[in-house]
Design an enzyme around this catalytic site. Structure first.
Site, PDB file in Angstrom:
ATOM      1  N   TYR A 148       0.830  -1.202   0.000  1.00 55.67           N
ATOM      2  CA  TYR A 148       0.000   0.000   0.000  1.00 55.67           C
ATOM      3  C   TYR A 148       0.867   1.255   0.000  1.00 55.67           C
ATOM      4  CZ  TYR A 148      -4.302  -2.620   0.653  1.00 55.67           C
ATOM      5  OH  TYR A 148      -5.373  -3.462   0.468  1.00 55.67           O
TER       6      TYR A 148
ATOM      7  N   GLU B 262      -7.777  -7.376   5.551  1.00 61.40           N
ATOM      8  CA  GLU B 262      -6.940  -8.437   4.991  1.00 61.40           C
ATOM      9  C   GLU B 262      -6.153  -9.162   6.081  1.00 61.40           C
ATOM     10  OE1 GLU B 262      -4.904  -6.132   1.998  1.00 61.40           O
ATOM     11  OE2 GLU B 262      -6.858  -5.625   1.139  1.00 61.40           O
TER      12      GLU B 262
ATOM     13  N   GLN C  53      -8.686 -15.946 -10.649  1.00 61.73           N
ATOM     14  CA  GLN C  53      -9.574 -16.504  -9.626  1.00 61.73           C
ATOM     15  C   GLN C  53     -10.622 -17.410 -10.277  1.00 61.73           C
ATOM     16  OE1 GLN C  53      -8.931 -12.972  -9.423  1.00 61.73           O
ATOM     17  NE2 GLN C  53      -7.386 -13.396  -7.868  1.00 61.73           N
TER      18      GLN C  53
ATOM     19  N   GLY D  95     -23.983 -18.077 -17.868  1.00 64.70           N
ATOM     20  CA  GLY D  95     -22.703 -18.595 -18.315  1.00 64.70           C
ATOM     21  C   GLY D  95     -21.933 -19.280 -17.210  1.00 64.70           C
TER      22      GLY D  95
ATOM     23  N   GLY E  48     -20.930 -18.081 -14.631  1.00 68.19           N
ATOM     24  CA  GLY E  48     -21.355 -17.574 -13.331  1.00 68.19           C
ATOM     25  C   GLY E  48     -22.126 -18.580 -12.510  1.00 68.19           C
TER      26      GLY E  48
ATOM     27  N   VAL F 285     -18.433 -10.591  -9.144  1.00 68.15           N
ATOM     28  CA  VAL F 285     -17.913 -10.226 -10.452  1.00 68.15           C
ATOM     29  C   VAL F 285     -16.653 -11.029 -10.716  1.00 68.15           C
ATOM     30  CG1 VAL F 285     -16.954  -8.364 -11.852  1.00 68.15           C
ATOM     31  CG2 VAL F 285     -18.881  -7.907 -10.343  1.00 68.15           C
TER      32      VAL F 285
END
Length: 395
Positions: free
Chosen positions: A98, A140, A207, A272, A274, A384
């Site tokens: 970061y 995180e 992913q 699809g 998804g 997404v």
């Protein structure tokens, strides 16, 4: 919460900064990758960089976060932050990165806005950045702690134990530890990152949702081959080269689109590829003998393009209060509609909780139908695949 000093400055400059964010993020990534080429090679998705989607997602997240600080000063946009944190954790992002992002992002802001970036403006937007960054760092850190790993140490070698063609351009891969240990637990709906070594030396990451229910000693992912380089370089490599017995690096499971507890009615709507997180949720519901009302919607190009089609039918059929609604763009089976999914035609309970996954136009259309039916915006959740260009719509 923004300080009293920063709030009016951010409010006054948000239109100018927001209007320039696309140029700012373009300069940011150019500077970042010039100084740290290993980040583009081994961390960032080169396909999303080539299309500009990552740039748009970053700009959207900054604008959405700043807007939320101004509109809801006593709250934090946790939906947006959680989604980003899970994605970062699945990539092994560390807190030190970061600081690197801050350096190059603010250099880009100064380069684009020039003299408009007074010391007062710089301090205000620095505050915005670190409010967002520190919130993500904390989220995180918690995710790494829950997985029992050190910061960023999410990777593990896993063996491909099985491979199955699902459609002409979709294949499923079964993953297990080479020493026979169970793959590990996860929540229905979560995903893992897969890292592969490409011919040019890059170690690119993508992913993939875990497409079967938890509880098995193995994990399963289902990969749709994406054409084009670099967008499809990982999926194409897996389809062309990944074989039973090979080893790939896989992250711990992450993702916040997970099956909710309780017995309330659900809508699982996908299009699809998804469908993959929905298969995990449905598999868990079937395995646990759930009696909750579950409406399943899926849209695809054709029955032949619908991966895990018969498995989906079987899982929904195992639910006492499950119902399946299919739509195909091309002529399909007698029990499927033609064209886009028409959720507005379904008889849905008013207290339904909806989970959406698929292309953005599909999810926007379904969300619009649900809101028109009176479903509360907070009850509509989505996943997404790729950069979240919808960031801020639910924050």
């Amino acid at each position: 919460m923004l300080s009293e000093q920063a709030t009016p400055v951010v409010r006054a400059t948000l239109p100018a900064v927001g209007g320039a964010l696309d140029e700012i993020t373009e300069r940011f990534y150019a500077g970042l990758f010039a100084a740290h080429p290993e980040l583009l090679r081994d961390l960032f998705n080169r396909g999303n960089q080539a299309t500009g989607d990552q740039r748009k997602a970053l700009a959207g997240s900054i604008a959405a976060f700043a807007g939320a600080l101004l509109e809801h000063p006593g709250a934090r946009p946790d939906v947006m932050l959680s989604r980003i944190a899970h994605k970062h954790a699945s990539l092994g992002v560390t807190s030190a990165q970061y600081k690197v992002v801050h350096e190059h992002l603010f250099a880009a802001i100064v380069a684009v806005l020039g003299e408009a970036v007074t010391p007062e403006v710089a301090r205000a937007w620095d505050e915005v950045y670190w409010l967002m960054a520190n919130a993500l760092i904390a989220l995180e850190a918690r995710l790494y702690q829950e997985k029992g790993v050190a910061e960023g140490q999410v990777w593990q070698p896993m063996e491909i134990a099985g491979r199955q063609a699902e459609t002409p351009d979709t294949a499923s891969f079964t993953l297990r530890h080479a020493d026979g240990r169970p793959a590990g637990s996860f929540r229905p709906g979560q995903y893992v990152s897969v890292q592969v070594a490409l011919p040019d030396g890059a170690r690119q990451i993508r992913q993939y949702s875990l497409s079967a229910a938890p509880g098995s000693p193995d994990w399963r992912i289902t990969v749709k081959r994406v054409d084009g380089d670099p967008a499809g370089e990982v999926s194409s490599w897996l389809h062309a080269h990944a074989a039973v017995g090979d080893t790939v690096n896989v992250s711990a499971p992450f993702g916040d689109l997970v099956l909710p507890e309780g017995d309330g009615p659900l809508l699982l709507a996908s299009a699809g590829i998804g469908s993959t997180p929905m298969l995990s949720m449905l598999g868990h519901l079937a395995a646990t003998g759930s009696t909750r009302p579950v409406t399943v919607v899926h849209a695809d190009r054709s029955p032949e393009d619908h991966a895990h089609r018969e498995e989906l039918r079987r899982l929904v059929g195992a639910l006492p209060q499950g119902s399946l609604h299919l739509w195909y763009e091309e002529p399909g089976t007698a029990d499927a509609g033609r064209g886009r999914a028409r959720v507005a035609e379904l008889d849905l309970p008013g207290d339904v909780t909806a989970y959406l996954c698929g292309p953005l136009p599909f999810m926007r259309a379904v969300r619009g139908d649900l809101l028109a039916l009176g479903v509360a915006p907070a009850a509509v959740h989505y996943e997404v695949f790729g950069p979240d260009l919808w960031l801020g719509s639910e924050a």
